[in-house]
Design an enzyme around this catalytic site. Structure first.
Site, PDB file in Angstrom:
ATOM      1  N   HIS A   1      -6.002   2.807  -4.202  1.00 55.13           N
ATOM      2  CA  HIS A   1      -5.811   3.143  -2.850  1.00 55.13           C
ATOM      3  C   HIS A   1      -6.267   4.416  -2.547  1.00 55.13           C
ATOM      4  O   HIS A   1      -5.739   5.213  -1.579  1.00 55.13           O
ATOM      5  CB  HIS A   1      -4.205   2.875  -2.105  1.00 55.13           C
ATOM      6  CG  HIS A   1      -4.304   2.608  -0.659  1.00 55.13           C
ATOM      7  ND1 HIS A   1      -5.208   1.967  -0.052  1.00 55.13           N
ATOM      8  CD2 HIS A   1      -3.435   3.269   0.103  1.00 55.13           C
ATOM      9  CE1 HIS A   1      -4.815   1.602   1.222  1.00 55.13           C
ATOM     10  NE2 HIS A   1      -3.920   2.627   1.534  1.00 55.13           N
TER      11      HIS A   1
ATOM     12  N   HIS B   1       4.049  -2.160   3.308  1.00 55.18           N
ATOM     13  CA  HIS B   1       4.054  -0.846   2.798  1.00 55.18           C
ATOM     14  C   HIS B   1       5.166  -0.419   2.073  1.00 55.18           C
ATOM     15  O   HIS B   1       6.381  -0.660   2.492  1.00 55.18           O
ATOM     16  CB  HIS B   1       3.521   0.081   3.883  1.00 55.18           C
ATOM     17  CG  HIS B   1       2.220   0.123   4.497  1.00 55.18           C
ATOM     18  ND1 HIS B   1       2.241  -0.869   5.250  1.00 55.18           N
ATOM     19  CD2 HIS B   1       1.317   0.720   4.481  1.00 55.18           C
ATOM     20  CE1 HIS B   1       0.933  -0.725   5.870  1.00 55.18           C
ATOM     21  NE2 HIS B   1       0.378   0.121   5.270  1.00 55.18           N
TER      22      HIS B   1
ATOM     23  N   ASP C   1       0.830  -1.122   0.097  1.00 52.77           N
ATOM     24  CA  ASP C   1      -0.052  -0.038   0.033  1.00 52.77           C
ATOM     25  C   ASP C   1       0.663   1.402   0.232  1.00 52.77           C
ATOM     26  O   ASP C   1       2.049   1.274   0.373  1.00 52.77           O
ATOM     27  CB  ASP C   1      -1.002   0.134   1.145  1.00 52.77           C
ATOM     28  CG  ASP C   1      -2.071  -0.946   1.116  1.00 52.77           C
ATOM     29  OD1 ASP C   1      -1.927  -1.727  -0.038  1.00 52.77           O
ATOM     30  OD2 ASP C   1      -2.827  -0.924   2.136  1.00 52.77           O
ATOM     31  N   ASP C   2       0.307   2.277  -0.503  1.00 54.15           N
ATOM     32  CA  ASP C   2       0.717   3.823  -0.457  1.00 54.15           C
ATOM     33  C   ASP C   2       1.717   4.162  -1.197  1.00 54.15           C
ATOM     34  O   ASP C   2       1.821   5.453  -1.228  1.00 54.15           O
ATOM     35  CB  ASP C   2       1.369   4.094   1.222  1.00 54.15           C
ATOM     36  CG  ASP C   2       0.317   3.897   2.358  1.00 54.15           C
ATOM     37  OD1 ASP C   2      -0.749   3.571   2.024  1.00 54.15           O
ATOM     38  OD2 ASP C   2       0.694   3.801   3.434  1.00 54.15           O
TER      39      ASP C   2
END
Length: 453
Positions: free
Chosen positions: A96, A189, A45-46
């Site tokens: 996301h 992440h 993610d991110d």
């Protein structure tokens, strides 16, 4: 003041807290864990991050591992070359949000705009739209379940706090190693720019991940994209249906028997029939068929219905869309001459002007002489679409994953054939040519693929 606070409490409970709780505890409308002996889904993610994402891609390439990246739109916008590299190296790219902001703090329309903007950006770079979505912090609101169309929400089965640098690579690896087994969906992440994260935390994640990948390789475990784990899970569920699935199927097929009894449906074959029919007046707008016959309101038609019991059996024993389409077409190939013979033998049916039906499977029937027309928009079209979606969800062997990817093509249409054409083409002595069957199978395969639920 107390009344206002009470209303705020109710709104937060039903808009935010309850949907989040239900999705996490019961997996309602989300995918969070798979069923597989050898496959693990790594998700990140991110990102993308200009420093750490490229290093992560190098590491994944070394171990021939595939992953799913849930990217933040503003980061993807700044680093399209990393998005392109993810795609070119066989990874899956999900959404996301455009900015890393909780869905609890946004209106449903704003959430939808974030998703469409990020998906469009991904499609512009890769040529493929994103259909998988992970809301920031995994937080969903009440409207996310029905507001996202074909988008599939993805959560996770394990997360490790890897956004904190002080956790360290050693402790992170120990946590990750406890989830070294098939079916897990790991949340990591590759970017430390999010509020609350440490900028260099991904450095520790990469160290721990390398050890994890090496151990996975030693144990002959594969790291796959989330869509591959979903397909494996759906195949397993077909072979080992849940009690809820079994109950649903029994109720559905029981309803079908009741429907046949109430409306007096008949069939031209009692040996595993694929089609049933009843005589009724046509109530739609006038249709001019491809052979020049015009079907008018109140003309008598044979309304066709697929045998859902037979369709379910075909679906459960089909290994692929091609296999299902071949079986379906072979059965229709047998049924049409039988219907023609039935009509010829029953004088009360000689006033019937056409065969009439509504189906998702409308690429293929034209090879048999059916005219295909759009259903007029309205309540009947809306109800028919939802009825057929439930039906296909019950009978189709591959679950509902392809619906999300082909939702825009999942449209029921009217299929009509004049009785004159039926008797001329499928009367006594008619045999299908190999070319007709091949063309019909190809068309039906495309319809089944588009209608996969």
């Amino acid at each position: 003041m107390e009344i206002i606070l009470l209303w705020v409490f109710y709104i937060l409970t039903f808009y935010a807290f309850l949907p989040g709780l239900i999705s996490r505890l019961f997996g309602f409308r989300v995918f969070r864990k798979g069923i597989s002996e050898r496959e693990i889904a790594l998700t990140f993610d991110d990102g993308p991050d200009p420093i750490y994402t490229s290093k992560l891609l190098d590491l994944l390439k070394t171990y021939k591992a595939k992953a799913t990246f849930f990217v933040v739109g503003i980061h993807a916008e700044k680093h399209p070359e990393l998005i392109k590299r993810m795609h070119d190296e066989g990874h899956l790219i999900g959404i996301h949000n455009y900015v890393h902001k909780s869905n609890w703090l946004m209106r449903p329309k704003t959430v939808k705009r974030h998703i469409h903007k990020t998906s469009g950006m991904i499609e512009e770079i890769t040529g493929k739209p994103a259909v998988y979505y992970r809301p920031p912090w995994g937080i969903v609101n009440l409207f996310d379940f029905g507001n996202l169309g074909h988008i599939q929400i993805i959560l996770w089965s394990a997360m490790f706090g890897d956004w904190r640098k002080r956790l360290g690579a050693e402790r992170l690896y120990k946590r990750m190693s406890k989830k070294l087994r098939g079916g897990e969906v790991l949340l990591l992440h590759d970017c430390g720019l999010t509020f609350g994260a440490d900028r260099d935390a991904p450095k520790q994640m990469l160290i721990a991940l390398e050890r994890y990948l090496q151990e996975a390789e030693d144990k002959e475990l594969r790291c796959v994209r989330i869509d591959e784990l979903i397909r494996t899970t759906e195949k397993y569920n077909v072979m080992h249906p849940s009690w809820m699935k079994k109950v649903t199927v029994k109720l559905w097929l029981g309803y079908e028997k009741l429907f046949h009894l109430v409306f007096g449906l008949k069939t031209a074959s009692h040996d595993k029939p694929i089609l049933h029919f009843r005589t009724r007046p046509y109530h739609g707008n006038a249709i001019t068929l491809d052979d020049g016959v015009t079907l008018q309101r109140e003309d008598q038609v044979l309304e066709l219905h697929f045998d859902n019991q037979h369709l379910y059996e075909i679906g459960q024993h089909s290994k692929s869309n091609v296999h299902l389409a071949i079986k379906l077409i072979r059965d229709v190939e047998k049924a049409l001459p039988e219907i023609a013979a039935y009509v010829a033998d029953h004088p009360e049916l000689h006033q019937v002007k056409a065969l009439y039906g509504v189906s998702f499977i409308h690429r293929g029937p034209e090879q048999f002489g059916f005219t295909i027309r759009d259903l007029p928009k309205g309540l009947f079209s809306w109800m028919t679409k939802r009825y057929l979606k439930v039906l296909m969800r019950v009978i189709h062997p591959m679950g509902q994953n392809r619906l999300r990817q082909q939702a825009n093509q999942l449209v029921p249409k009217t299929i009509v054939m004049s009785t004159d054409y039926l008797m001329k083409r499928y009367g006594p002595g008619y045999h299908f040519s190999a070319h007709e069957v091949e063309a019909a199978i190809h068309g039906a395969e495309q319809s089944v693929k588009n209608a996969s639920l």
